[in-house]
Design an enzyme around this catalytic site. Structure first.
Site, PDB file in Angstrom:
ATOM      1  N   ASP A  19     -14.174  -6.678  -0.645  1.00 22.56           N
ATOM      2  CA  ASP A  19     -14.456  -7.515  -1.811  1.00 22.56           C
ATOM      3  C   ASP A  19     -15.185  -8.787  -1.375  1.00 22.56           C
ATOM      4  OD1 ASP A  19     -13.213  -5.767  -3.561  1.00 22.56           O
ATOM      5  OD2 ASP A  19     -11.265  -6.769  -3.414  1.00 22.56           O
TER       6      ASP A  19
ATOM      7  N   TYR B  85      -4.869  -5.183   7.721  1.00 25.80           N
ATOM      8  CA  TYR B  85      -5.234  -6.381   6.969  1.00 25.80           C
ATOM      9  C   TYR B  85      -4.201  -7.480   7.191  1.00 25.80           C
ATOM     10  CZ  TYR B  85      -8.249  -3.292   4.135  1.00 25.80           C
ATOM     11  OH  TYR B  85      -9.194  -2.400   3.716  1.00 25.80           O
TER      12      TYR B  85
ATOM     13  N   ASP C  69      -6.524 -10.794  -7.941  1.00 27.54           N
ATOM     14  CA  ASP C  69      -6.732 -11.870  -6.969  1.00 27.54           C
ATOM     15  C   ASP C  69      -7.078 -13.161  -7.716  1.00 27.54           C
ATOM     16  OD1 ASP C  69      -9.385 -11.616  -7.744  1.00 27.54           O
ATOM     17  OD2 ASP C  69     -10.022 -10.648  -5.896  1.00 27.54           O
TER      18      ASP C  69
ATOM     19  N   ARG D 111      -5.108  -5.644  -3.253  1.00 27.09           N
ATOM     20  CA  ARG D 111      -4.886  -6.361  -4.513  1.00 27.09           C
ATOM     21  C   ARG D 111      -3.810  -5.671  -5.350  1.00 27.09           C
ATOM     22  NH1 ARG D 111     -10.093  -6.533  -7.705  1.00 27.09           N
ATOM     23  NH2 ARG D 111     -10.932  -5.026  -6.227  1.00 27.09           N
TER      24      ARG D 111
END
Length: 283
Positions: free
Chosen positions: A39, A67, A81, A174
């Site tokens: 993203d 992550y 987000d 997310r």
């Protein structure tokens, strides 16, 4: 022409496609692609393929990823987000304990079902979901099965938690942030996301754009080195032409996908099925 992969450290504020366009200008070629979209707000490892390496992007698709994420509690948005519109906010809530957060995240390890965000690039009847969402067109996001191998709690703040997530392909962090909030009965959103690993590509060896512009081909990684999780197969030199033309070669190995070499030279990826080796991608 330059050929190889780049382990790029993508900065915030640009799409993965933006990153590809910059690499195209650096190397003077349109033959550039990326593996594993990030993203715009996310940072970190974005594998970029240049030249003939673009043929082999699909073999990075199944790689595990790691992550680092920060989830903020008390706020929910339409995108999952903090770039989205706020749809719920709770001012006064009791921050969950480490034990409560640990119990919540454990619900999302293993093979789970996940609903991707409506603001994502997933295709719905041939159109990207985020395009439909921006036009306020109603649609249902299909659920998908993903695998999350491990979630570590790195730290707990006044209204947030930092996590390290090791997961398989197709996982949306997310969505995970929203789901963890739901499990704790508190609105939640993703505040920060950094990808620190895609298969063999890790953040420690990733290159930033300024260095890539200065060093160029110095930062290109050999295709076969990046796909070294596959077994190597040494092909007799007299079968090279047959392999490159898609003709079968009888072998005694079990069914598998292999990197094919002849006299030490990388030829491409082959598939062994029912005692026959055939080319899948030619380098």
């Amino acid at each position: 022409m330059a050929d190889g992969f780049i382990n790029l450290d993508k900065p915030a504020g640009m799409t993965s496609h933006d990153a590809v366009n910059i690499v195209r200008k650096i190397f003077g070629t349109k033959k550039v692609g990326h593996a594993g979209t990030l993203d715009p707000a996310a940072v970190g490892v974005l594998p970029i393929a240049v030249g003939r390496a673009t043929k082999f992007i699909e073999y990075l698709a199944d790689c595990d990823k790691t992550y680092r994420a920060e989830i903020i509690f008390g706020t929910a948005t339409d995108t999952g987000d903090l770039d989205g519109e706020i749809i719920q906010r709770v001012e006064n809530f009791s921050m969950p304990s480490v034990e409560e957060i640990q119990a919540a995240v454990e619900k999302f390890t293993g093979e789970i079902e996940q609903t991707p965000p409506k603001h994502s690039a997933i295709k719905i009847h041939g159109r990207k979901a985020y395009d439909l969402a921006r036009k306020n067109i109603e649609f249902e996001m299909p659920r998908r099965r993903v695998t999350i191998y491990e979630i570590k709690i790195l730290g707990v703040g006044e209204n947030s938690v930092a996590l390290e997530i090791n997961c398989g392909k197709g996982t949306y962090i997310r969505s995970l942030a929203v789901d963890i909030g739901n499990a704790l009965k508190i609105p939640a959103a993703l505040k920060f996301l950094q990808r620190i690993r895609v298969g063999k590509f890790d953040l420690c060896s990733a290159v930033e754009f300024d260095d890539l512009k200065a060093g160029g081909e110095k930062y290109l990684l050999k295709v076969d080195d990046c796909l070294s999780d596959f077994a190597h197969f040494d092909l007799a030199e007299h079968r090279v032409k047959a392999f490159c033309n898609g003709l079968p070669t009888n072998v005694h190995e079990n069914d598998s996908t292999v990197l094919v070499f002849a006299a030490g030279k990388f030829l491409g990826v082959g598939k062994i099925r029912a005692g026959e080796l055939r080319s899948a991608k030619i380098f």
